[in-house]
Structure formats: C-alpha cells, structure tokens
Design an enzyme around this catalytic site. Structure first.
Site, PDB file in Angstrom:
ATOM      1  N   GLU A  46       1.075  -1.225   0.085  1.00 59.63           N
ATOM      2  CA  GLU A  46       0.129   0.068  -0.152  1.00 59.63           C
ATOM      3  C   GLU A  46       1.087   0.761   0.373  1.00 59.63           C
ATOM      4  OE1 GLU A  46      -3.291   1.807   2.450  1.00 59.63           O
ATOM      5  OE2 GLU A  46      -2.820  -0.208   3.106  1.00 59.63           O
ATOM      6  N   ASP A  75       7.619   6.272  -8.272  1.00 62.06           N
ATOM      7  CA  ASP A  75       6.299   6.444  -8.038  1.00 62.06           C
ATOM      8  C   ASP A  75       5.913   7.688  -8.428  1.00 62.06           C
ATOM      9  OD1 ASP A  75       4.148   6.054  -6.634  1.00 62.06           O
ATOM     10  OD2 ASP A  75       4.354   7.954  -5.629  1.00 62.06           O
ATOM     11  N   SER A  76       5.948   7.888  -9.839  1.00 60.27           N
ATOM     12  CA  SER A  76       5.566   9.001 -10.387  1.00 60.27           C
ATOM     13  C   SER A  76       3.901   9.740 -10.532  1.00 60.27           C
ATOM     14  CB  SER A  76       5.652   8.794 -12.057  1.00 60.27           C
ATOM     15  OG  SER A  76       5.113   7.197 -12.532  1.00 60.27           O
ATOM     16  N   PHE A 158       1.039   5.289 -21.813  1.00 58.69           N
ATOM     17  CA  PHE A 158       0.072   4.880 -20.932  1.00 58.69           C
ATOM     18  C   PHE A 158      -0.064   5.530 -19.860  1.00 58.69           C
ATOM     19  CE2 PHE A 158       2.845   4.738 -16.441  1.00 58.69           C
ATOM     20  CZ  PHE A 158       3.702   4.751 -17.867  1.00 58.69           C
ATOM     21  N   GLY A 159      -0.894   5.576 -19.110  1.00 58.27           N
ATOM     22  CA  GLY A 159      -1.484   6.955 -18.307  1.00 58.27           C
ATOM     23  C   GLY A 159      -2.274   7.556 -19.205  1.00 58.27           C
ATOM     24  N   TYR A 160      -1.824   8.615 -18.615  1.00 62.69           N
ATOM     25  CA  TYR A 160      -2.495  10.184 -18.878  1.00 62.69           C
ATOM     26  C   TYR A 160      -1.642  11.241 -20.173  1.00 62.69           C
ATOM     27  CZ  TYR A 160      -4.473  10.441 -14.277  1.00 62.69           C
ATOM     28  OH  TYR A 160      -4.595  10.211 -13.047  1.00 62.69           O
ATOM     29  N   LYS A 181       9.823   9.522 -26.188  1.00 59.71           N
ATOM     30  CA  LYS A 181       9.427  10.243 -25.087  1.00 59.71           C
ATOM     31  C   LYS A 181       9.727   9.517 -24.574  1.00 59.71           C
ATOM     32  CE  LYS A 181       6.033   8.874 -21.698  1.00 59.71           C
ATOM     33  NZ  LYS A 181       4.789   7.869 -21.170  1.00 59.71           N
ATOM     34  N   HIS A 186      10.041  12.291 -17.898  1.00 56.14           N
ATOM     35  CA  HIS A 186      10.697  12.695 -16.006  1.00 56.14           C
ATOM     36  C   HIS A 186      11.360  11.331 -15.572  1.00 56.14           C
ATOM     37  CE1 HIS A 186       6.558  10.762 -17.265  1.00 56.14           C
ATOM     38  NE2 HIS A 186       6.081  10.453 -15.937  1.00 56.14           N
ATOM     39  N   ARG A 187      10.526  10.159 -16.220  1.00 56.31           N
ATOM     40  CA  ARG A 187      11.552   9.004 -15.895  1.00 56.31           C
ATOM     41  C   ARG A 187      13.002   9.182 -16.298  1.00 56.31           C
ATOM     42  NH1 ARG A 187       7.710   6.715 -17.098  1.00 56.31           N
ATOM     43  NH2 ARG A 187       6.144   7.078 -15.286  1.00 56.31           N
TER      44      ARG A 187
HETATM   45  P1  IMP Z   1       1.515   4.367  -8.982  1.00 55.51           P
HETATM   46  O1  IMP Z   1       3.248   5.791  -9.145  1.00 55.51           O
HETATM   47  O2  IMP Z   1       1.718   3.792  -9.358  1.00 55.51           O
HETATM   48  O3  IMP Z   1       1.242   5.122  -7.894  1.00 55.51           O
HETATM   49  O4  IMP Z   1       1.162   5.587 -10.448  1.00 55.51           O
HETATM   50  C1  IMP Z   1       1.290   6.904 -10.973  1.00 55.51           C
HETATM   51  C2  IMP Z   1       0.465   7.263 -12.163  1.00 55.51           C
HETATM   52  O5  IMP Z   1       1.239   7.690 -12.885  1.00 55.51           O
HETATM   53  C3  IMP Z   1       0.110   5.942 -13.317  1.00 55.51           C
HETATM   54  O6  IMP Z   1      -0.297   5.129 -12.930  1.00 55.51           O
HETATM   55  C4  IMP Z   1      -0.438   6.812 -14.558  1.00 55.51           C
HETATM   56  O7  IMP Z   1      -0.839   7.232 -15.249  1.00 55.51           O
HETATM   57  C5  IMP Z   1       0.752   8.521 -14.257  1.00 55.51           C
HETATM   58  N1  IMP Z   1       1.897   8.115 -14.521  1.00 55.51           N
HETATM   59  C6  IMP Z   1       3.267   8.025 -13.984  1.00 55.51           C
HETATM   60  N2  IMP Z   1       4.340   8.380 -15.293  1.00 55.51           N
HETATM   61  C7  IMP Z   1       3.517   8.408 -16.684  1.00 55.51           C
HETATM   62  C8  IMP Z   1       3.863   8.517 -17.953  1.00 55.51           C
HETATM   63  O8  IMP Z   1       4.928   8.402 -17.983  1.00 55.51           O
HETATM   64  N3  IMP Z   1       2.620   9.263 -18.840  1.00 55.51           N
HETATM   65  C9  IMP Z   1       1.413   9.019 -18.116  1.00 55.51           C
HETATM   66  N4  IMP Z   1       0.958   8.593 -16.997  1.00 55.51           N
HETATM   67  C10 IMP Z   1       1.551   9.043 -16.610  1.00 55.51           C
END
Ligand code: IMP
Length: 199
Positions: A46, A75-76, A158-160, A181, A186-187
């Site tokens: 968690e 963590d992002s 992925f994600g946003y 990308k 950021h990564r």
């Molecule tokens: P966590 O780090 O697992 O808590 O989740 C971070 C969330 O941020 C991910 O599920 C994505 O939705 C979003 N995120 C993080 N990095 C990226 C990215 O490179 N592109 C798009 N969404 C991101």
C-alpha cells in the site's frame, strides 16, 4: 563512497506494464536483467506516504526484502498547477478500480472546467528509488513540464499520456514514438541522475 549498482538481476518493483516496459528500455541496454514484480508474483504494498519519494521507497524496499535482490521502483504522477498540484501522489487512484485512465483524464478536465481554469500547465514527476536487501536506499527525481489538452490524442504510451503536451512540442506524449518520449520524459530525467550516481 556511493554504492554502485552492479549489472545483473534488477527487480522492477511495479505492477504497471507501461512502467515495466519503460524501465526495461532504460536498463536492459546497460546489462541489467529486469524482472518485474508481476513476473515474480510479488504483493503490491500500500502506498501510504504523501510524497513520491516516500511511496517509491515503500515499493522498492518491499521488493528488495521479498527477493533478496536490489529493487528499483518508480513513483510518479501528474501535478496540475491550477489544481494545486493534484492529482499528484493520487494520480493512479483517480483512474478508479479497475484502472481506467480515460476516466482519470476526464476527471482532471472536469475539475479544470469547474474552476474555469485558464492555466492548463502541468508536469509529470517521477521518483526512482533503488533499495538493497541490507537496507541501503537512494532516490532520484525527474520532472517534465507541459500543458494539458482536450480531447485525448494518440495511441502510444500509457496513463495520462494522451492529454499531456510537453513544452516545445505540439503533440501529446501518446503521439510520440516511445523512443522520443523516453528521451525526454520525467522518468528519463530521473534515470540520468541515477545513472550518474549509481552506474
Ligand atoms: P504510481 O506511481 O503507481 O502511484 O502511479 C502513477 C500514475 O501516474 C500512473 O498510473 C500513470 O497513470 C501516471 N503516470 C506516471 N508516469 C506517466 C507517464 O509517463 N505517462 C502517463 N501517465 C503517467
């Protein structure tokens, strides 16, 4: 002396397939064998901290202890200026359960419309953590600035990614080839810092 990360097996402490793919792209050319928490059937701890660094450390520590090998986590999240930095550490949770990032992107858009925001600037933040089984640990932060567009565009990433347009570009992260990308994300910024310190 700073502890170095020796090439070999590295546990990617994440259940997010998009992140695993990006971490593999970054680390495998350097001689690491990246094995994910999903491959190893590890539990997902968690995320109870209020910072990216804190949550990255929770994940890396748990995977290092469970496997006896060095573990890497990310963590992002997305910080939207007009929303006071939200969704921030709650970025994944905004996608609901099961995760639906179209829902999450719509929620951000709805919140911006609700306050009639004219400032659509945002940034992605990544915190990479490396933890060793003996308790040694380090973190590295990277950020990429941009703005949010609507409706979502693009099929990659992925994600946003489909709503995020990085500074200096007109296309979203989801319209960029993965290599493009990965060169600016950021990564990647956090990864460059990690590379300088640990490799
Ligand atoms: P966590 O780090 O697992 O808590 O989740 C971070 C969330 O941020 C991910 O599920 C994505 O939705 C979003 N995120 C993080 N990095 C990226 C990215 O490179 N592109 C798009 N969404 C991101």
């Amino acid at each position: 002396m700073t502890r170095k990360l020796q090439p070999g097996r590295l546990v990617a402490a994440t259940h997010n397939k998009g992140k695993v793919a990006e971490l593999k792209d970054l680390f495998e050319p350097l001689g690491f064998e990246v094995v994910s928490a999903v491959d190893l059937d590890l539990d997902e701890p968690e995320e109870t901290e209020l910072t990216f660094e804190g949550n990255a450390l929770i994940k890396a520590r748990a995977a290092a202890l469970a496997t006896g090998a060095p573990a890497l986590s990310d963590d992002s999240g997305l910080e939207v200026t007009a929303l006071g930095g939200m969704p921030g550490v709650h970025t994944a949770i905004w996608a609901g359960e099961p995760r639906d990032f179209y829902v999450a992107m719509e929620k951000v858009e709805r919140e911006l419309n609700a306050i009639e925001a004219t400032d659509r600037s945002a940034k992605f933040v990544s915190c990479l953590a490396v933890a060793w089984p003996d308790g040694h640990e380090v973190t590295f932060r990277g950020e990429v600035h941009g703005h949010l567009t609507w409706p979502p565009r693009g099929e990659m990433g992925f994600g946003y990614d489909p709503v995020f347009v990085p500074v200096g570009h007109e296309v979203t992260f989801a319209e960029l080839e993965p290599a493009q990308k990965h060169a600016m994300s950021h990564r990647a910024v956090a990864f460059d810092k990690l590379k300088k310190a640990l490799l």
